[in-house]
Design a protein around this motif. Sequence first.
Motif, PDB file in Angstrom:
ATOM      1  N   VAL B   9       0.851  -1.193   0.000  1.00 44.66           N
ATOM      2  CA  VAL B   9       0.000   0.000   0.000  1.00 44.66           C
ATOM      3  C   VAL B   9       0.884   1.239   0.000  1.00 44.66           C
ATOM      4  CG1 VAL B   9      -1.863   1.231   1.158  1.00 44.66           C
ATOM      5  CG2 VAL B   9      -1.741  -1.271   1.278  1.00 44.66           C
ATOM      6  N   GLY B  12       5.419   5.318  -2.410  1.00 51.23           N
ATOM      7  CA  GLY B  12       6.490   6.267  -2.069  1.00 51.23           C
ATOM      8  C   GLY B  12       7.792   5.475  -2.143  1.00 51.23           C
ATOM      9  N   PRO B  13       8.877   6.052  -1.651  1.00 49.69           N
ATOM     10  CA  PRO B  13      10.152   5.328  -1.714  1.00 49.69           C
ATOM     11  C   PRO B  13      10.102   3.966  -1.007  1.00 49.69           C
ATOM     12  CG  PRO B  13      10.354   7.386  -0.464  1.00 49.69           C
ATOM     13  CD  PRO B  13       9.040   7.419  -1.142  1.00 49.69           C
ATOM     14  N   GLY B  46      14.029  18.141   0.470  1.00 48.62           N
ATOM     15  CA  GLY B  46      14.810  18.190  -0.733  1.00 48.62           C
ATOM     16  C   GLY B  46      16.019  17.311  -0.839  1.00 48.62           C
ATOM     17  N   ARG B 101      10.199  15.047  -5.768  1.00 49.17           N
ATOM     18  CA  ARG B 101       9.541  13.757  -5.571  1.00 49.17           C
ATOM     19  C   ARG B 101       8.704  13.307  -6.764  1.00 49.17           C
ATOM     20  NH1 ARG B 101       8.888  12.140  -0.228  1.00 49.17           N
ATOM     21  NH2 ARG B 101       7.905  10.304  -1.132  1.00 49.17           N
ATOM     22  N   LYS B 124      -7.314   4.261  -3.890  1.00 46.95           N
ATOM     23  CA  LYS B 124      -7.034   4.416  -2.469  1.00 46.95           C
ATOM     24  C   LYS B 124      -7.359   3.113  -1.765  1.00 46.95           C
ATOM     25  CE  LYS B 124      -8.414   7.146   1.415  1.00 46.95           C
ATOM     26  NZ  LYS B 124      -9.635   7.707   1.922  1.00 46.95           N
ATOM     27  N   ASP B 155       2.211   3.392   3.589  1.00 45.71           N
ATOM     28  CA  ASP B 155       1.296   4.475   3.258  1.00 45.71           C
ATOM     29  C   ASP B 155       1.602   5.791   3.957  1.00 45.71           C
ATOM     30  OD1 ASP B 155       0.541   3.007   5.490  1.00 45.71           O
ATOM     31  OD2 ASP B 155      -1.587   3.456   5.296  1.00 45.71           O
ATOM     32  N   GLY B 179       5.383  20.791   7.601  1.00 49.27           N
ATOM     33  CA  GLY B 179       6.334  21.428   6.703  1.00 49.27           C
ATOM     34  C   GLY B 179       5.600  22.024   5.521  1.00 49.27           C
ATOM     35  N   VAL B 233       9.795  24.382   8.342  1.00 51.51           N
ATOM     36  CA  VAL B 233       9.295  23.285   9.164  1.00 51.51           C
ATOM     37  C   VAL B 233       8.979  23.851  10.539  1.00 51.51           C
ATOM     38  CG1 VAL B 233       9.896  21.113  10.296  1.00 51.51           C
ATOM     39  CG2 VAL B 233      10.610  21.518   7.936  1.00 51.51           C
ATOM     40  N   ILE B 280       4.657  15.810   9.448  1.00 52.99           N
ATOM     41  CA  ILE B 280       5.885  15.096   9.792  1.00 52.99           C
ATOM     42  C   ILE B 280       5.665  14.426  11.144  1.00 52.99           C
ATOM     43  CG2 ILE B 280       8.350  15.327  10.261  1.00 52.99           C
ATOM     44  CD1 ILE B 280       7.947  18.207   8.852  1.00 52.99           C
ATOM     45  N   ASP B 301       7.759   5.882   6.713  1.00 48.93           N
ATOM     46  CA  ASP B 301       7.067   6.843   7.582  1.00 48.93           C
ATOM     47  C   ASP B 301       5.915   6.195   8.338  1.00 48.93           C
ATOM     48  OD1 ASP B 301       8.648   8.963   6.959  1.00 48.93           O
ATOM     49  OD2 ASP B 301       7.022  10.260   6.257  1.00 48.93           O
ATOM     50  N   ARG B 314      14.555  13.936   8.101  1.00 48.70           N
ATOM     51  CA  ARG B 314      15.255  12.863   7.400  1.00 48.70           C
ATOM     52  C   ARG B 314      14.394  11.621   7.484  1.00 48.70           C
ATOM     53  NH1 ARG B 314      20.622  10.216   9.716  1.00 48.70           N
ATOM     54  NH2 ARG B 314      20.466   8.346   8.432  1.00 48.70           N
ATOM     55  N   GLY B 315      14.048  11.048   6.359  1.00 46.86           N
ATOM     56  CA  GLY B 315      13.183   9.885   6.400  1.00 46.86           C
ATOM     57  C   GLY B 315      13.252   9.027   5.152  1.00 46.86           C
TER      58      GLY B 315
HETATM   59  C1  LIG Z   1       8.434  19.147   4.884  1.00 41.73           C
HETATM   60  C2  LIG Z   1       9.166  17.843   4.812  1.00 41.73           C
HETATM   61  C3  LIG Z   1      10.512  17.832   4.479  1.00 41.73           C
HETATM   62  C4  LIG Z   1      11.205  16.635   4.407  1.00 41.73           C
HETATM   63  N1  LIG Z   1      12.506  16.666   4.027  1.00 41.73           N
HETATM   64  C5  LIG Z   1      13.184  15.517   3.888  1.00 41.73           C
HETATM   65  C6  LIG Z   1      14.521  15.508   3.395  1.00 41.73           C
HETATM   66  O1  LIG Z   1      15.078  16.539   2.998  1.00 41.73           O
HETATM   67  N2  LIG Z   1      15.178  14.326   3.334  1.00 41.73           N
HETATM   68  C7  LIG Z   1      14.588  13.142   3.693  1.00 41.73           C
HETATM   69  O2  LIG Z   1      15.231  12.095   3.615  1.00 41.73           O
HETATM   70  N3  LIG Z   1      13.312  13.119   4.144  1.00 41.73           N
HETATM   71  C8  LIG Z   1      12.605  14.264   4.246  1.00 41.73           C
HETATM   72  N4  LIG Z   1      11.309  14.223   4.677  1.00 41.73           N
HETATM   73  C9  LIG Z   1      10.721  12.940   5.070  1.00 41.73           C
HETATM   74  C10 LIG Z   1      10.360  12.081   3.871  1.00 41.73           C
HETATM   75  O3  LIG Z   1       9.504  12.800   3.026  1.00 41.73           O
HETATM   76  C11 LIG Z   1       9.656  10.811   4.321  1.00 41.73           C
HETATM   77  O4  LIG Z   1      10.373  10.212   5.358  1.00 41.73           O
HETATM   78  C12 LIG Z   1       9.541   9.807   3.169  1.00 41.73           C
HETATM   79  O5  LIG Z   1       8.772  10.342   2.145  1.00 41.73           O
HETATM   80  C13 LIG Z   1       8.923   8.507   3.648  1.00 41.73           C
HETATM   81  O6  LIG Z   1       8.691   7.649   2.568  1.00 41.73           O
HETATM   82  P1  LIG Z   1       7.492   6.614   2.596  1.00 41.73           P
HETATM   83  O7  LIG Z   1       7.589   5.839   1.330  1.00 41.73           O
HETATM   84  O8  LIG Z   1       7.501   5.886   3.867  1.00 41.73           O
HETATM   85  O9  LIG Z   1       6.167   7.497   2.639  1.00 41.73           O
HETATM   86  P2  LIG Z   1       5.608   8.575   1.596  1.00 41.73           P
HETATM   87  O10 LIG Z   1       6.695   9.171   0.818  1.00 41.73           O
HETATM   88  O11 LIG Z   1       4.723   9.453   2.380  1.00 41.73           O
HETATM   89  O12 LIG Z   1       4.744   7.682   0.613  1.00 41.73           O
HETATM   90  C14 LIG Z   1       3.510   7.139   0.980  1.00 41.73           C
HETATM   91  C15 LIG Z   1       2.733   6.844  -0.277  1.00 41.73           C
HETATM   92  O13 LIG Z   1       1.549   6.127   0.050  1.00 41.73           O
HETATM   93  C16 LIG Z   1       0.457   6.660  -0.637  1.00 41.73           C
HETATM   94  N5  LIG Z   1      -0.732   6.385   0.162  1.00 41.73           N
HETATM   95  C17 LIG Z   1      -1.029   6.872   1.383  1.00 41.73           C
HETATM   96  N6  LIG Z   1      -2.189   6.373   1.815  1.00 41.73           N
HETATM   97  C18 LIG Z   1      -2.644   5.542   0.855  1.00 41.73           C
HETATM   98  C19 LIG Z   1      -3.805   4.735   0.713  1.00 41.73           C
HETATM   99  N7  LIG Z   1      -4.716   4.682   1.671  1.00 41.73           N
HETATM  100  N8  LIG Z   1      -3.975   4.017  -0.413  1.00 41.73           N
HETATM  101  C20 LIG Z   1      -3.039   4.063  -1.398  1.00 41.73           C
HETATM  102  N9  LIG Z   1      -1.918   4.814  -1.315  1.00 41.73           N
HETATM  103  C21 LIG Z   1      -1.719   5.542  -0.207  1.00 41.73           C
HETATM  104  C22 LIG Z   1       0.786   8.132  -0.765  1.00 41.73           C
HETATM  105  O14 LIG Z   1       0.094   8.740  -1.826  1.00 41.73           O
HETATM  106  C23 LIG Z   1       2.287   8.098  -0.997  1.00 41.73           C
HETATM  107  O15 LIG Z   1       2.623   7.984  -2.345  1.00 41.73           O
HETATM  108  C24 LIG Z   1      10.563  15.408   4.720  1.00 41.73           C
HETATM  109  C25 LIG Z   1       9.222  15.411   5.045  1.00 41.73           C
HETATM  110  C26 LIG Z   1       8.511  16.592   5.078  1.00 41.73           C
HETATM  111  C27 LIG Z   1       7.062  16.564   5.387  1.00 41.73           C
END
Ligand SMILES: Cc1cc2nc3c(=O)[nH]c(=O)nc-3n(C[C@H](O)[C@H](O)[C@H](O)COP(=O)(O)OP(=O)(O)OC[C@H]3O[C@@H](n4cnc5c(N)ncnc54)[C@H](O)[C@@H]3O)c2cc1C
Lengths: 257, 429
Positions: B9, B12-13, B46, B101, B124, B155, B179, B233, B280, B301, B314-315
């Motif tokens: 689900v 993202g990364p 970024g 992104r 979704k 997610d 942020g 932030v 965040i 996340d 950082r995430g």
């Molecule tokens: C303002 C800000 C600045 C940041 N700066 C940095 C930085 O410079 N460097 C860094 O390393 N990290 C940074 N981060 C943190 C980073 O963005 C996250 O840690 C990272 O994106 C986590 O990846 P993820 O794949 O776990 O989640 P996400 O990137 O949030 O991906 C989750 C995905 O799931 C999808 N999704 C959610 N719910 C559902 C659902 N119910 N059904 C289907 N799809 C769904 C979303 O659309 C999304 O594509 C920052 C965060 C913020 C908010």
Amino acid sequence: MDIAVLIKQSLDVQELRVDQDTGKIYVEDAPTKAGDIDLNAAEEAVRLKERLGGKAVALMLSTWGSSGRRQKEAREALTRVLAMGLDEAVLIMGEGAERADTYVVAKALAREIGNRFQLVLAGEGSEDNFSGLLPARLAAELGWPYVAYATSLEVEGDVATVTRSLEDFEEVVKVKLPAVISVTQEINKPRVPKLMEIVKARKKPMDAKNFSSSEEPKVRIRELRVPKVERKRVIIEGDKDEAAEKLIQALKEEGVI
Amino acid sequence: MADFDVIVVGAGPAGSVVSYLLAKKGHSVLTVERGKRPGAKNMFGGRLYSWSLEKVFPEFWKEAPVEREVTREVLGFLHGDRGIEIRLSTRPESRSFTLLRAKFDQWLAERAEDAGAEVVPGFKVEGPLIRDGRVVGVVAEGEEEMESEVVVAADGALSFMAERAGLRPKLSKDDFAVGAKEVIELPKEVIEDRFGLADGEGAAQLYVGDLTEGVVGGGFLYTNRESVSLGVVMRIGSLASKAGEISTSMWEATERFKSHPMIRRYVEGGKLVEYSAHMIPETQFMRGVRLYTDGMVVVGDAAGFCVNYGVTVRGMDFAIESAIAAAEAVHGALERGDTSANSLGEYERILSSGMLRELEAARRAVGLMEDERLYTSIPRMAVRTLEHLFLVNGRPKESLYSFLRREMSEEGISLISALMLGWRALRSL
Ligand SMILES: Cc1cc2nc3c(=O)[nH]c(=O)nc-3n(C[C@H](O)[C@H](O)[C@H](O)COP(=O)(O)OP(=O)(O)OC[C@H]3O[C@@H](n4cnc5c(N)ncnc54)[C@H](O)[C@@H]3O)c2cc1C
């Protein structure tokens, strides 16, 4: 009865980025999708097919370039209509297609359609250009009758009964197939494919063909620009009643009311 | 028979990397993303630290749509219309890259697709499909039930998947910071000229000071190829108590930051092409998340693997590293034919011997940065002290010592605690 449905790869106009200062439209950046009214045509084809049997095939001639991204988008757009229930898709793409006008596209599609189909369905206009020319041109190329703006459609044997929505009245037309029919958004409510249907649709046959044409387009798009809207910037002051009076006066002078 | 071996689900990364790795192992993978396209709605500050993604795609930056390699670190203090910048020019052995992104997430999702995962955007997921206390799939938009041997919740910060599966408590606004970011387009040469960068080089610049009006947080600038990511932030908990309405104060802080003379010159004349805001997750809350249950693991996340340093977050790298661990554990569980919590627990064991330690260290460092004075007194004193040092006005100058004493008593801070604060802040960066 086999049906061809024309699906245009349309710019997603809601995601068009424009530069208000220069009027430039960032066409390259905008994503594309199947046009909204094309989905009505697809829905109608699926309904007819479910009732009458035969095959329903999506035809797309992609005119927004053939980059990897555009190819992917075209496939996604076709996957969506396949997920709605169409059986196969044909995607025509390639060098030169981005210059093709409705004349060239109609010729190319007519060659593709040949005598494989008894009915061609299309949207009344595409979502991005909305010239509404293509179905008519295609009918002319095929030498088939053309019925535009269908709000309902019945097929019995080789006769289609079409209700057409006109400004002040409705017209009911009977037409002998093969024919080209364009539909309006009122004709039906396109089904929304389920997740599993999308997954399965990706396994349906999709025939990728290379665009080739010896015809020269008759229309060239020289520039796409945002129209400049000049406001008159009239400000009416004074107390409420007086200002309201003046406003009504001004609107009357402009012929607005 | 389940419809798929694995349903992921979120693309993202975290989601894309776990999908890629499991599809490559030959498992049938369905990845569901609610955005129109992977990355369409995702934002971050970024910068991606490359160490974890390199394990999956060595030298990925040669192929992936990264913007610039960070070779310049800037720490800034802002006070009024004045400011200090400390610049470090660097080429660290472990690289980091600025990126956007929308492009990057799409690229990663395409890698997963190429490996054979079915990535379906535009849907979704409503929540996990639970039978007899076990996660057996997901419920997608429109009440559609899809079954799989294992579900991977990727997610993001608000993870309803983890919440509905009972792996984390319900959220309150205190559990989040927020942020906001603008992407400002500028010609490549202008960026390189203003930031003093060579082709392909990038800058990561962080600023603290009165722009957040006493709230823990700050501003950031990251250079992309042809745009600058500028944002702020702020910690929501403290923000809400001080400023009431979150969105307007967030917006105001961004405006204050952008119009500071030192920042303005970087982005002047640029075109605002994107504005976004995002939650965040805060550290203390995220410690309470459980990482797996029968039939499901949580990554990125969604599992709280994100550290908010106050100004930067950082995430991404943690999300990717946790995805690597999850892929290994899920693969093992599928091979064993046992996807119970006990079997999937391998995931946490892998993380414990590596990433969780790094994460804990990062969180401890953050703890040291909670002190609000770091965002108020310290920047103010730093600016005023340097101003005093460089001041020439033809009149005898107060000694630095007595100036500092006076400043500190005004701020209600002792020299020792000022030094301690500064030292801790530097250490935790
Ligand atoms: C303002 C800000 C600045 C940041 N700066 C940095 C930085 O410079 N460097 C860094 O390393 N990290 C940074 N981060 C943190 C980073 O963005 C996250 O840690 C990272 O994106 C986590 O990846 P993820 O794949 O776990 O989640 P996400 O990137 O949030 O991906 C989750 C995905 O799931 C999808 N999704 C959610 N719910 C559902 C659902 N119910 N059904 C289907 N799809 C769904 C979303 O659309 C999304 O594509 C920052 C965060 C913020 C908010």
